[in-house]
Scaffold this motif. Structure first.
Motif, PDB file in Angstrom:
ATOM      1  N   CYS A 103      81.819 -67.512 -31.419  1.00 33.33           N
ATOM      2  CA  CYS A 103      82.772 -68.057 -30.462  1.00 33.33           C
ATOM      3  C   CYS A 103      82.257 -69.405 -29.971  1.00 33.33           C
ATOM      4  CB  CYS A 103      82.966 -67.098 -29.293  1.00 33.33           C
ATOM      5  SG  CYS A 103      84.229 -67.607 -28.105  1.00 33.33           S
ATOM      6  N   LYS A 104      83.162 -70.359 -29.879  1.00 33.29           N
ATOM      7  CA  LYS A 104      82.800 -71.680 -29.365  1.00 33.29           C
ATOM      8  C   LYS A 104      82.533 -71.585 -27.869  1.00 33.29           C
ATOM      9  CE  LYS A 104      85.383 -75.033 -30.778  1.00 33.29           C
ATOM     10  NZ  LYS A 104      86.509 -75.997 -30.882  1.00 33.29           N
ATOM     11  N   VAL A 105      81.513 -72.299 -27.420  1.00 27.80           N
ATOM     12  CA  VAL A 105      81.148 -72.254 -26.006  1.00 27.80           C
ATOM     13  C   VAL A 105      82.265 -72.864 -25.172  1.00 27.80           C
ATOM     14  CG1 VAL A 105      78.678 -72.326 -26.528  1.00 27.80           C
ATOM     15  CG2 VAL A 105      79.930 -74.461 -26.154  1.00 27.80           C
ATOM     16  N   SER A 106      82.235 -72.561 -23.898  1.00 31.78           N
ATOM     17  CA  SER A 106      83.268 -73.049 -22.993  1.00 31.78           C
ATOM     18  C   SER A 106      83.213 -74.569 -22.895  1.00 31.78           C
ATOM     19  CB  SER A 106      83.091 -72.425 -21.605  1.00 31.78           C
ATOM     20  OG  SER A 106      83.172 -71.016 -21.674  1.00 31.78           O
ATOM     21  N   GLN A 107      84.398 -75.184 -22.900  1.00 29.07           N
ATOM     22  CA  GLN A 107      84.509 -76.634 -22.873  1.00 29.07           C
ATOM     23  C   GLN A 107      85.099 -77.093 -21.542  1.00 29.07           C
ATOM     24  OE1 GLN A 107      83.359 -78.384 -25.514  1.00 29.07           O
ATOM     25  NE2 GLN A 107      82.846 -76.469 -26.551  1.00 29.07           N
ATOM     26  N   LYS A 108      84.994 -78.395 -21.299  1.00 27.67           N
ATOM     27  CA  LYS A 108      85.613 -78.982 -20.121  1.00 27.67           C
ATOM     28  C   LYS A 108      87.119 -79.049 -20.312  1.00 27.67           C
ATOM     29  CE  LYS A 108      81.584 -81.845 -19.013  1.00 27.67           C
ATOM     30  NZ  LYS A 108      81.105 -83.242 -18.803  1.00 27.67           N
ATOM     31  N   PRO A 109      87.889 -78.979 -19.228  1.00 26.32           N
ATOM     32  CA  PRO A 109      89.349 -79.019 -19.376  1.00 26.32           C
ATOM     33  C   PRO A 109      89.853 -80.291 -20.031  1.00 26.32           C
ATOM     34  CG  PRO A 109      88.738 -78.260 -17.189  1.00 26.32           C
ATOM     35  CD  PRO A 109      87.480 -78.744 -17.840  1.00 26.32           C
ATOM     36  N   ASP A 110      89.195 -81.436 -19.762  1.00 29.71           N
ATOM     37  CA  ASP A 110      89.658 -82.700 -20.322  1.00 29.71           C
ATOM     38  C   ASP A 110      88.868 -83.120 -21.542  1.00 29.71           C
ATOM     39  OD1 ASP A 110      87.338 -83.040 -18.953  1.00 29.71           O
ATOM     40  OD2 ASP A 110      87.871 -84.966 -18.040  1.00 29.71           O
ATOM     41  N   SER A 111      88.114 -82.209 -22.133  1.00 31.56           N
ATOM     42  CA  SER A 111      87.300 -82.547 -23.286  1.00 31.56           C
ATOM     43  C   SER A 111      88.167 -82.658 -24.522  1.00 31.56           C
ATOM     44  CB  SER A 111      86.210 -81.486 -23.503  1.00 31.56           C
ATOM     45  OG  SER A 111      85.474 -81.766 -24.666  1.00 31.56           O
ATOM     46  N   SER A 112      87.832 -83.605 -25.385  1.00 34.35           N
ATOM     47  CA  SER A 112      88.589 -83.778 -26.625  1.00 34.35           C
ATOM     48  C   SER A 112      88.296 -82.687 -27.632  1.00 34.35           C
ATOM     49  CB  SER A 112      88.248 -85.137 -27.257  1.00 34.35           C
ATOM     50  OG  SER A 112      86.853 -85.213 -27.531  1.00 34.35           O
ATOM     51  N   VAL A 113      87.239 -81.875 -27.327  1.00 34.12           N
ATOM     52  CA  VAL A 113      86.927 -80.806 -28.263  1.00 34.12           C
ATOM     53  C   VAL A 113      87.907 -79.664 -28.122  1.00 34.12           C
ATOM     54  CG1 VAL A 113      85.073 -79.284 -29.055  1.00 34.12           C
ATOM     55  CG2 VAL A 113      84.529 -81.518 -28.087  1.00 34.12           C
ATOM     56  N   VAL A 114      88.480 -79.494 -26.913  1.00 33.90           N
ATOM     57  CA  VAL A 114      89.438 -78.427 -26.679  1.00 33.90           C
ATOM     58  C   VAL A 114      90.759 -78.837 -27.321  1.00 33.90           C
ATOM     59  CG1 VAL A 114      90.590 -77.045 -24.960  1.00 33.90           C
ATOM     60  CG2 VAL A 114      88.281 -77.882 -24.530  1.00 33.90           C
TER      61      VAL A 114
END
Length: 574
Positions: free
Chosen positions: A149-160
């Motif tokens: 599972c991918k780790v939690s990202q920031k809401p405005d991150s481009s990875v999400v």
């Protein structure tokens, strides 16, 4: 570091932990925040408020890191969506992967690839790409799943990335970087092209990394980690009787493979077939692809919805008649090595795992009246099953690992608390923070009033869209129960639509009492009247069922009812 005495996971995935020294920790439903309450000193005044520390999980200080790590592990083992903070995960548990792993493919029904039977009798089913595997023990009561599972990202991150433009953004990254490997299933077919792009890149490459579908195979990471995804292995425990949708197909493969190996070994499988373990997962053909659960965001978008309410600990309970102070429905309770797992899909049921491989399951017409004990002898491989009645529990035996009486009494009280919570008119109407994320759950709506009827000399009957029935009798007593109006009534089962075997009576003085529908005692008149009305309402076709309240009662009856309500409120004030 103080050890845990009790850990409770609620239905909204919030966690509360009680420690030996009296300190407590509470996790928000999304896991992004925690509140730690220190134990008051011995010399503290009784009215003195304990010291509380509230922090973001991602920025936890070293003082509470270990306790928070164990609380998060407990939450992620049973929660719907895990919360994975990169700052808390140890370095050996992180994996840098170029691809976005969102789903896995399992073997087909007619193939035995990726299926292993351990010496202990455990069956292991691995996905074709090696990104997930399922383990089913010989007892077949619960199973564990491991997945990347991918780790939690920031809401405005481009990875999400969203599901719709995920592939578009990936292609843009590949075109811009010029050295990122192709995503998805094209990775294996273009390994040579990936190597060529990485070697001919203008930027210096001192480290290279690529995952080829195995759990432990990992190279050195790239210095430019902007386009890599950090993953970690998540382990979850689920009951076979309440299997999530994404794990039904691999669980059916494990059950089928276990029965096949048992038949080859000459072991009778009629015991397994007679039980209802495979009722929901017997045939899941055509669902070879499972969508993996995604981690929640690193920061909660609606932190004002977090409620920090500590309740009294289970270890402080001395009286059997004392009620549980849990504010919501309970999903899992861990208490001194014993795990209580509850299910609230249709009926309240509970499973008790003492820790020795055995399990207690609630049984009966509406669950909770009887408990079935199942265990497997290690040497003889024989399955032992016993039935216990809640009203006639055996005495404790000296030298036994646990007290059967104590376990079943605790489970019965938890079941009664959950039944009382489900019968509350205010239950499930508090908006959960992580369910407010777009695309996670869009069913957060208040229930609608389907039918409202006033019967002269009896009372007012109300039926809601969340299968809840509320009846106000003219003598001031109110009755609340759950009834599934979509169920078909058979002649042999007149109470088939009853979701719970309990109903709640509220008296004019405000006192409420939880009674069994089968044994109402002196309140049989109230229960019979409500159930007969529910049966008549269920027999009404769905086309005739109104979507808005129907007011077919004469106006004078409403005037009388309103005056009676005023008298009732006045009596309650007195």
């Amino acid at each position: 570091m103080a050890a845990e005495v009790q850990m409770v996971l609620y239905e909204d995935d919030s966690v509360q932990v009680q420690y030996v020294d009296g300190s407590r920790l509470q996790l928000s439903p999304c896991g992004s925040e925690f509140l730690f309450e220190k134990a008051p000193p011995v010399s503290a005044h009784p009215l003195e408020q304990p010291e509380r520390i509230r922090q973001r999980t991602h920025f936890v200080i070293s003082t509470y890191r270990e306790q928070l790590q164990r609380a998060l592990d407990f939450r992620n083992s049973f929660a719907t969506c895990p919360f994975l903070s990169e700052s808390i995960i140890p370095p050996e548990g992180k994996k840098r992967i170029f691809i976005d792993i969102s789903e896995v493919r399992w073997p087909s029904l007619d193939a035995d690839d990726g299926m292993i039977c351990m010496q202990s009798g455990m069956v292991k089913i691995s996905s074709l790409d090696g990104h997930a595997y399922l383990c089913l023990p010989k007892s077949q009561h619960e199973f564990t799943v491991h997945f990347l599972c991918k780790v939690s990202q920031k809401p405005d991150s481009s990875v999400v990335l969203s599901e719709k433009n995920n592939q578009v953004k990936k292609d843009k990254l590949v075109e811009k970087a010029g050295k990122i490997c192709t995503y998805g299933q094209r990775l294996k077919n273009k390994e040579n092209e990936l190597h060529y792009q990485m070697m001919n890149s203008k930027e210096p490459l001192e480290k290279k990394s690529c995952v080829n579908g195995t759990e432990g195979r990992e190279g050195l990471p790239l210095p430019d980690t902007k386009h890599t995804c950090i993953y970690t292995w998540v382990k979850q425990h689920w009951s076979v009787n309440s299997c999530p949708e994404e794990w039904k197909y691999p669980l059916s493969l494990a059950l089928r493979f276990h029965n096949k190996m048992s038949s080859v070994a000459g072991i009778a499988v009629n015991v397994i077939q007679n039980r209802t373990l495979t009722s929901d997962v017997s045939e899941e053909g055509g669902k070879e692809v499972s969508v993996l659960p995604r981690a929640l965001l690193l920061s909660c978008p609606v932190p004002h919805l977090h409620r920090w309410n500590f309740c009294n600990s289970l270890s402080l309970r001395q009286s059997d008649e004392e009620e549980y102070p849990y504010p919501e429905l309970v999903k899992v309770v861990w208490y001194k090595g014993i795990t209580y797992r509850l299910t609230h899909k249709n009926m309240n049921s509970i499973e008790i795992y003492p820790g020795d491989g055995s399990v207690f399951k609630s049984e009966g017409a509406y669950f909770g009246n009887y408990f079935t004990y199942c265990s497997i002898q290690e040497g003889s491989e024989e399955r032992e099953e016993k039935m216990y009645s809640v009203h006639n529990l055996p005495p404790d035996r000296p030298g036994s690992l646990f007290s059967v009486r104590s376990l079943i009494k605790q489970a019965t009280r938890i079941l009664q608390h959950c039944a009382k919570t489900r019968l509350s008119l205010s239950h499930n109407y508090n908006i959960c923070c992580w369910k407010m994320v777009p695309g996670t759950n869009d069913s957060n709506v208040l229930p609608l009033l389907l039918r409202e009827l006033f019967i002269p000399n009896v009372g007012r009957f109300l039926a809601y869209s969340d299968d809840k029935v509320h009846v106000i009798f003219l003598d001031g007593i109110t009755l609340t129960l759950n009834w599934n109006f979509g169920s078909l009534i058979e002649k042999r089962q007149v109470n088939q639509g009853l979701n719970l075997g309990w109903c709640k009576l509220t008296f004019p003085d405000g006192h409420d009492q939880l009674i069994q529908v089968e044994h109402p005692g002196p309140y049989e008149r109230y229960v019979t009247t409500v159930i007969s009305w529910c049966r008549r309402l269920t027999q009404t076709s769905q086309r005739e069922m109104p979507t808005h309240p129907s007011f077919s009662v004469p106006e004078e009856n409403w005037c009388v009812a309103s005056e009676l309500e005023k008298i009732q409120k006045f009596n309650c004030i007195l």
